[in-house]
Design an enzyme around this catalytic site. Sequence first.
Site, PDB file in Angstrom:
ATOM      1  N   ASP A  11       0.879  -1.161   0.000  1.00  0.00           N
ATOM      2  CA  ASP A  11       0.000   0.000   0.000  1.00  0.00           C
ATOM      3  C   ASP A  11       0.925   1.222   0.000  1.00  0.00           C
ATOM      4  O   ASP A  11       2.073   1.141   0.460  1.00  0.00           O
ATOM      5  CB  ASP A  11      -0.880  -0.028   1.252  1.00  0.00           C
ATOM      6  CG  ASP A  11      -1.689   1.229   1.429  1.00  0.00           C
ATOM      7  OD1 ASP A  11      -2.347   1.643   0.461  1.00  0.00           O
ATOM      8  OD2 ASP A  11      -1.649   1.808   2.522  1.00  0.00           O
ATOM      9  N   MET A  12       0.457   2.346  -0.497  1.00  0.00           N
ATOM     10  CA  MET A  12       1.336   3.516  -0.594  1.00  0.00           C
ATOM     11  C   MET A  12       1.155   4.469   0.584  1.00  0.00           C
ATOM     12  O   MET A  12       2.080   4.681   1.380  1.00  0.00           O
ATOM     13  CB  MET A  12       1.078   4.247  -1.911  1.00  0.00           C
ATOM     14  CG  MET A  12       2.073   5.372  -2.199  1.00  0.00           C
ATOM     15  SD  MET A  12       1.824   6.149  -3.821  1.00  0.00           S
ATOM     16  CE  MET A  12       0.357   7.161  -3.488  1.00  0.00           C
ATOM     17  N   ASP A  13      -0.038   5.039   0.719  1.00  0.00           N
ATOM     18  CA  ASP A  13      -0.271   6.046   1.747  1.00  0.00           C
ATOM     19  C   ASP A  13      -0.365   5.404   3.123  1.00  0.00           C
ATOM     20  O   ASP A  13      -1.163   4.497   3.347  1.00  0.00           O
ATOM     21  CB  ASP A  13      -1.558   6.815   1.449  1.00  0.00           C
ATOM     22  CG  ASP A  13      -1.429   7.670   0.195  1.00  0.00           C
ATOM     23  OD1 ASP A  13      -0.296   8.002  -0.180  1.00  0.00           O
ATOM     24  OD2 ASP A  13      -2.462   8.005  -0.405  1.00  0.00           O
ATOM     25  N   ASP A 170      -1.300  -0.336   6.466  1.00  0.00           N
ATOM     26  CA  ASP A 170      -1.403   0.422   7.714  1.00  0.00           C
ATOM     27  C   ASP A 170      -2.839   0.538   8.203  1.00  0.00           C
ATOM     28  O   ASP A 170      -3.077   1.127   9.255  1.00  0.00           O
ATOM     29  CB  ASP A 170      -0.832   1.831   7.542  1.00  0.00           C
ATOM     30  CG  ASP A 170      -1.758   2.714   6.697  1.00  0.00           C
ATOM     31  OD1 ASP A 170      -2.138   2.273   5.588  1.00  0.00           O
ATOM     32  OD2 ASP A 170      -2.108   3.818   7.142  1.00  0.00           O
TER      33      ASP A 170
END
Length: 231
Positions: A11-13, A170
């Site tokens: 995942d990025m953010d 996250d």
Amino acid sequence: MSKPARAFIFDMDGTIVDNMAFHTKSWLAFFERRGQAIDADAFFRATAGRQGHEIMRTYLGADLTLEQTAELDAEKEELYRELYAPHLEAVAGFEQFVATAQEADVRLAVATAAPPANIVFTLDGLDLRRHFDAVVGAADVARGKPNPDVFLLAAERCGVAPEHCIVFEDAPLGVEAARRAGMRAVVLTTTLPADAFAEFDNVIRVARDFTELNIDALFASSAVTTTTTEA
């Protein structure tokens, strides 16, 4: 017999970059302009990993067209980039971690609910795109997390079976998406504490950042392990 191909899907953010507080601030500012006061913690838990058009329809009306949600989402994301640009940096240990993974012939992908402009802002802004075999975003799938689509497409583009992929997340909705995709997950506590993920049986590790992670141990792991040094 050769080993099966393996992949890490990020995942990025909130995972590659510790930015979710800025996303939440920009959403709250966006809705405040429209006379809505929303609790920040409840908003994050309900929406992290969902695509912008899904969030717009939840809070502003299910009858919004895709064109309307796209225009609104562009406004919100511009707010976000203005807020976060001075703070843009990768989570501690990320670049060394992915460099070590590449040396170990682990394929790498990004699977994010972010729109194209935010992917460019983050990956190109930090010169990280060069590390990845595949980048999948909101423009590539119709449904956001907790649906597994974004992770399954990332695995397909990497040429790796889901059971040999490990997702880095996250947010609970992202971990649930990984579970539905048949993938194990590593949780980074950039946004929520470890106990927010206690219900998930696919979580194999919980850590503050990438400096605490060992690649061979992750692929060998099937049980939940939480770092003892987590703040």
